[in-house]
Design an enzyme around this catalytic site. Structure first.
Site, PDB file in Angstrom:
ATOM      1  N   LYS A  65       7.622  22.798 -14.103  1.00  0.00           N
ATOM      2  CA  LYS A  65       6.858  21.702 -13.993  1.00  0.00           C
ATOM      3  C   LYS A  65       6.399  21.783 -12.439  1.00  0.00           C
ATOM      4  O   LYS A  65       5.349  21.664 -12.100  1.00  0.00           O
ATOM      5  CB  LYS A  65       7.432  20.401 -14.230  1.00  0.00           C
ATOM      6  CG  LYS A  65       6.730  19.263 -13.923  1.00  0.00           C
ATOM      7  CD  LYS A  65       6.717  17.925 -14.841  1.00  0.00           C
ATOM      8  CE  LYS A  65       5.595  17.145 -14.291  1.00  0.00           C
ATOM      9  NZ  LYS A  65       5.588  15.777 -15.251  1.00  0.00           N
ATOM     10  N   GLU A  99       9.888  17.827 -25.102  1.00  0.00           N
ATOM     11  CA  GLU A  99       9.378  18.299 -23.968  1.00  0.00           C
ATOM     12  C   GLU A  99       9.991  19.551 -23.513  1.00  0.00           C
ATOM     13  O   GLU A  99       9.526  20.339 -22.909  1.00  0.00           O
ATOM     14  CB  GLU A  99       9.453  17.275 -22.674  1.00  0.00           C
ATOM     15  CG  GLU A  99       8.878  16.017 -22.937  1.00  0.00           C
ATOM     16  CD  GLU A  99       7.396  15.915 -22.642  1.00  0.00           C
ATOM     17  OE1 GLU A  99       6.838  16.699 -22.341  1.00  0.00           O
ATOM     18  OE2 GLU A  99       6.779  14.767 -22.923  1.00  0.00           O
ATOM     19  N   ARG A 133       0.730  -1.286   0.106  1.00  0.00           N
ATOM     20  CA  ARG A 133       0.112   0.062  -0.011  1.00  0.00           C
ATOM     21  C   ARG A 133       0.873   1.272  -0.077  1.00  0.00           C
ATOM     22  O   ARG A 133       0.335   2.499   0.462  1.00  0.00           O
ATOM     23  CB  ARG A 133      -0.921   0.154   1.339  1.00  0.00           C
ATOM     24  CG  ARG A 133      -2.012  -1.065   1.048  1.00  0.00           C
ATOM     25  CD  ARG A 133      -3.230  -0.830   2.013  1.00  0.00           C
ATOM     26  NE  ARG A 133      -4.251  -1.858   1.973  1.00  0.00           N
ATOM     27  CZ  ARG A 133      -4.124  -2.866   2.780  1.00  0.00           C
ATOM     28  NH1 ARG A 133      -3.157  -2.918   3.743  1.00  0.00           N
ATOM     29  NH2 ARG A 133      -5.099  -3.937   2.522  1.00  0.00           N
ATOM     30  N   HIS A 156      -0.288  16.033 -26.130  1.00  0.00           N
ATOM     31  CA  HIS A 156      -0.240  14.844 -25.691  1.00  0.00           C
ATOM     32  C   HIS A 156      -1.284  14.093 -26.266  1.00  0.00           C
ATOM     33  O   HIS A 156      -1.276  12.944 -26.431  1.00  0.00           O
ATOM     34  CB  HIS A 156      -0.206  14.633 -24.216  1.00  0.00           C
ATOM     35  CG  HIS A 156       1.587  14.782 -23.930  1.00  0.00           C
ATOM     36  ND1 HIS A 156       2.196  16.035 -24.045  1.00  0.00           N
ATOM     37  CD2 HIS A 156       2.263  14.103 -23.267  1.00  0.00           C
ATOM     38  CE1 HIS A 156       3.281  15.779 -23.617  1.00  0.00           C
ATOM     39  NE2 HIS A 156       3.599  14.626 -22.999  1.00  0.00           N
ATOM     40  N   HIS A 175      -0.511  10.506 -27.738  1.00  0.00           N
ATOM     41  CA  HIS A 175      -0.961   9.115 -27.574  1.00  0.00           C
ATOM     42  C   HIS A 175      -1.609   8.349 -28.585  1.00  0.00           C
ATOM     43  O   HIS A 175      -1.554   7.251 -28.516  1.00  0.00           O
ATOM     44  CB  HIS A 175      -1.831   9.571 -26.159  1.00  0.00           C
ATOM     45  CG  HIS A 175      -1.198   9.828 -25.017  1.00  0.00           C
ATOM     46  ND1 HIS A 175      -1.851  10.188 -24.010  1.00  0.00           N
ATOM     47  CD2 HIS A 175       0.122   9.927 -24.715  1.00  0.00           C
ATOM     48  CE1 HIS A 175      -0.995  10.504 -22.804  1.00  0.00           C
ATOM     49  NE2 HIS A 175       0.337  10.287 -22.940  1.00  0.00           N
ATOM     50  N   GLU A 181      -4.157  17.086 -10.923  1.00  0.00           N
ATOM     51  CA  GLU A 181      -4.807  17.198 -11.958  1.00  0.00           C
ATOM     52  C   GLU A 181      -6.307  17.535 -11.840  1.00  0.00           C
ATOM     53  O   GLU A 181      -7.149  16.941 -12.507  1.00  0.00           O
ATOM     54  CB  GLU A 181      -4.643  16.401 -13.159  1.00  0.00           C
ATOM     55  CG  GLU A 181      -4.556  16.712 -14.432  1.00  0.00           C
ATOM     56  CD  GLU A 181      -3.810  15.876 -15.441  1.00  0.00           C
ATOM     57  OE1 GLU A 181      -3.034  15.382 -15.253  1.00  0.00           O
ATOM     58  OE2 GLU A 181      -4.275  15.984 -16.595  1.00  0.00           O
ATOM     59  N   ARG A 229      -2.892  21.381 -14.262  1.00  0.00           N
ATOM     60  CA  ARG A 229      -1.926  20.549 -14.538  1.00  0.00           C
ATOM     61  C   ARG A 229      -1.912  19.990 -15.993  1.00  0.00           C
ATOM     62  O   ARG A 229      -1.236  19.323 -16.568  1.00  0.00           O
ATOM     63  CB  ARG A 229      -1.953  19.354 -13.561  1.00  0.00           C
ATOM     64  CG  ARG A 229      -0.744  18.516 -13.572  1.00  0.00           C
ATOM     65  CD  ARG A 229      -0.558  17.540 -12.546  1.00  0.00           C
ATOM     66  NE  ARG A 229       0.654  16.565 -12.806  1.00  0.00           N
ATOM     67  CZ  ARG A 229       1.472  15.990 -12.068  1.00  0.00           C
ATOM     68  NH1 ARG A 229       1.111  16.049 -10.830  1.00  0.00           N
ATOM     69  NH2 ARG A 229       2.211  15.172 -12.349  1.00  0.00           N
ATOM     70  N   HIS A 278       8.463   8.745 -27.191  1.00  0.00           N
ATOM     71  CA  HIS A 278       7.337   9.505 -26.621  1.00  0.00           C
ATOM     72  C   HIS A 278       7.756  11.062 -27.091  1.00  0.00           C
ATOM     73  O   HIS A 278       6.514  11.653 -27.488  1.00  0.00           O
ATOM     74  CB  HIS A 278       7.331   9.503 -25.148  1.00  0.00           C
ATOM     75  CG  HIS A 278       6.228  10.269 -24.458  1.00  0.00           C
ATOM     76  ND1 HIS A 278       4.976   9.965 -24.726  1.00  0.00           N
ATOM     77  CD2 HIS A 278       6.536  11.274 -23.654  1.00  0.00           C
ATOM     78  CE1 HIS A 278       4.344  10.950 -23.973  1.00  0.00           C
ATOM     79  NE2 HIS A 278       5.232  11.731 -23.504  1.00  0.00           N
ATOM     80  N   ASN A 312      -0.104  18.541 -20.788  1.00  0.00           N
ATOM     81  CA  ASN A 312      -0.269  17.665 -21.659  1.00  0.00           C
ATOM     82  C   ASN A 312      -0.377  18.436 -23.141  1.00  0.00           C
ATOM     83  O   ASN A 312      -0.841  17.640 -24.132  1.00  0.00           O
ATOM     84  CB  ASN A 312      -1.702  16.819 -21.253  1.00  0.00           C
ATOM     85  CG  ASN A 312      -1.475  15.883 -20.356  1.00  0.00           C
ATOM     86  OD1 ASN A 312      -0.449  15.510 -20.236  1.00  0.00           O
ATOM     87  ND2 ASN A 312      -2.516  15.999 -19.439  1.00  0.00           N
ATOM     88  N   LYS A 342       3.340  11.502 -11.006  1.00  0.00           N
ATOM     89  CA  LYS A 342       2.139  10.874 -11.919  1.00  0.00           C
ATOM     90  C   LYS A 342       3.333   9.369 -12.248  1.00  0.00           C
ATOM     91  O   LYS A 342       4.244   9.479 -12.630  1.00  0.00           O
ATOM     92  CB  LYS A 342       2.150  11.367 -13.228  1.00  0.00           C
ATOM     93  CG  LYS A 342       1.001  12.275 -13.109  1.00  0.00           C
ATOM     94  CD  LYS A 342       0.509  12.699 -14.625  1.00  0.00           C
ATOM     95  CE  LYS A 342      -0.505  13.450 -14.596  1.00  0.00           C
ATOM     96  NZ  LYS A 342      -1.061  13.853 -15.892  1.00  0.00           N
TER      97      LYS A 342
END
Lengths: 359, 359
Positions: free
Chosen positions: A227, A185, A121, A249, A253, A237, A242, A266, A246, A143
């Protein structure tokens, strides 16, 4: 050595940026504590290069160290590999006092972070990013996650590291294509948040391409700070802020999914996606053609691919609708309005999206 | 209708306890919102009994409802089934606006909660527990997770539900053995936190065994309140307080693992584990024989098994050392000092543990 502090209350941490500081992970690992235990997760590319530099000082301090090596590549960011790592950690006796160290690029950081967030956990974890992309983006902000066959980063958590250790020297050994992918990026931060930084990049194309150490340090520090500014205001987010990170993105994706995550790195997908987003913004009257051209020139100077992959357009659109950033069937895009500023735009017509795929 | 409020700041929620209130899930699901979407996860036992009672009112309010049915049983609490659910949710178009509803016992709650905690980096979720064990224990407090082949609950998260809806009427249809298994956790609360509640149970053996509705409501409400008191003070099991809820569980998890999770229901393992822990406490001079006997008499009145399964003792000890509650190789036990009070005891000798296995 420049330090970027990420202020998230009880989850605050430092990003330490230096040259040749790869051996300094101990401070983030409680390596001197009784029963200290570090699980270093890395990949088959990085293992031969940097593992010992990181682990020897930990072991010298009496920390038990286990090294788990995954196969390099995006295909390792899967539920199968996560399950394998969970099992291996159990075998190694990992428990709540253990620290997970992610040593590698974005795949390693995301996967190891997800494993750290969920084993027992939630274990402490430390990021030691070894690619430009991971240093300026994926290692910062918490993330973590894995891909599903049907979609990238579909499963994960927000799980902040205890610290991020960045050695820009390791970028010297990065394959050319990977280095360039990271620059996509870097350019992104300029477009979305910082016109001055974009201008700095325009003025330093040669030293950037030559990987000049002082320029690398400056770039990485600036990107991490930019960032962190966003993450501090919208850690999970929730407010929409936030999501400016993206930029490009949603397109990216879809390109990655359509090409089976193999054809494009990427960052390359991000570069192409940024061009689509800029064209979309121009179509919607938000920026002019000069803006699109300025972005194109810089990305091209960093020798990034800018053409949409040759796949079925309908499939791309369908893939975009499956993306995690869709809210109950409505696509939203991060679109620039001027250099250094973007906005979240909802309800974009499919025709406009299709049109923006063409350069 | 009794409500137990769990006060966890921004993660606070209500547990609503009633008779025949299974149809009232809408309030926790934002069912009337635009684009409302609920993913109801249930198992093959519960599906035929209660699914429609829960989902029809949601659908009537315009909420899109998808029902995902897993096979009943502990073996579904695996990474494979989690991966299957992630995939199916992606297929159904689940996104950050979706709500996951866990309708079932502890396995469904833990698994669906883990899937909710990780899909899209975390979706809202609602617990509708349908077993006594889930109503008094697993649905409250935010612990979600799956098992590894090598250990129970080894992977998971702390992820609080938005609400818990408890209909004690559903306990009337619960198989006898499952009902009794739940009573083990009920007795546990008396031993660890509330001597008066333990005495109440002693004074109400017949109505408890007869599942008298008013007694069930009182029991469930009291147990939820007691658990909430602990969770409010130590949500992420950091101070040690929350671990008092694990009374009997180090033994229990070893019994379950040694018997392949098939021979014993979790509550049965808890009952046997509580007897071992009580005997261990007696050996260490913390309680007297009368305490052990008093606990035994009540558990026996609820017709719970109390004998340690016939498996190799060395294997049991080894399994205990693999348990998640071990801190770098040191076993710790929750042991009673008097009725209604337990303490965390470290460094118990293996010989004492072995001796406490025998009645």
């Amino acid at each position: 050595m420049p330090t970027v502090h990420v202020n998230l209350g009880p989850r605050s941490y430092d990003i330490e940026i230096g040259n040749g500081n790869l051996a300094e992970a101990a401070k983030f690992c409680d390596a001197e504590a009784d029963d200290a235990h570090a699980v270093v997760i890395t990949d088959s590319n990085v293992d031969g290069l940097y593992t010992e530099t990181v682990t020897d000082p930990l072991a010298d301090l009496g920390c038990e160290v286990d090294i788990l090596v995954i196969e390099a590549g995006e295909q390792s960011k899967s539920s199968d590999v996560a399950a394998e790592l969970w099992e291996r950690m159990l075998d190694e006796g990992a428990d709540r006092k253990s620290v997970v160290v992610a040593l590698g690029g974005g795949v390693v950081g995301d996967l190891a972070g997800f494993v750290a967030a969920t084993f027992g956990r939630g274990l402490r974890f430390v990021q030691i990013p070894t690619t430009l992309l991971a240093q300026v983006d994926s290692s910062v902000g918490g993330k973590v996650g894995i891909n599903l066959p049907g979609g990238k980063n579909m499963v994960g958590a927000f799980w902040q590291p205890r610290g991020v250790l960045i050695d820009v020297d390791v970028l010297q050994s990065l394959p050319d294509r990977e280095y360039r992918a990271g620059l996509a990026e870097v350019v992104k931060y300029g477009v979305i948040q910082d016109a001055d930084f974009f201008a700095y990049l325009e003025a330093n194309i040669e030293p950037v391409n030559d990987r000049e150490p002082s320029v690398l340090t400056r770039i990485v520090e600036r990107c991490c700070r930019l960032k962190a500014d966003v993450v501090e205001q919208d850690e999970r987010e929730e407010t929409g802020l936030r999501s400016i990170l993206n930029y490009g993105h949603t397109f990216c994706h879809a390109f990655e999914a359509a090409t089976g995550y193999e054809q494009l790195l990427h960052g390359e997908g991000v570069a192409i996606g940024m061009m689509c987003a800029a064209r979309l913004s121009e179509r919607l009257g938000r920026v002019d053609a000069a803006f699109v051209e300025r972005q194109r020139v810089l990305l091209e100077a960093f020798r990034l691919p800018l053409d949409v992959p040759d796949v079925d357009r309908d499939e791309l659109i369908e893939l975009m609708y499956r993306d995690k950033k869709v809210e109950r069937g409505k696509l939203r895009f991060v679109l620039p309005t001027r250099m250094g500023h973007v906005e979240l735009v909802r309800d974009v017509a499919t025709d406009d999206i299709v049109a923006s795929l063409h350069g």
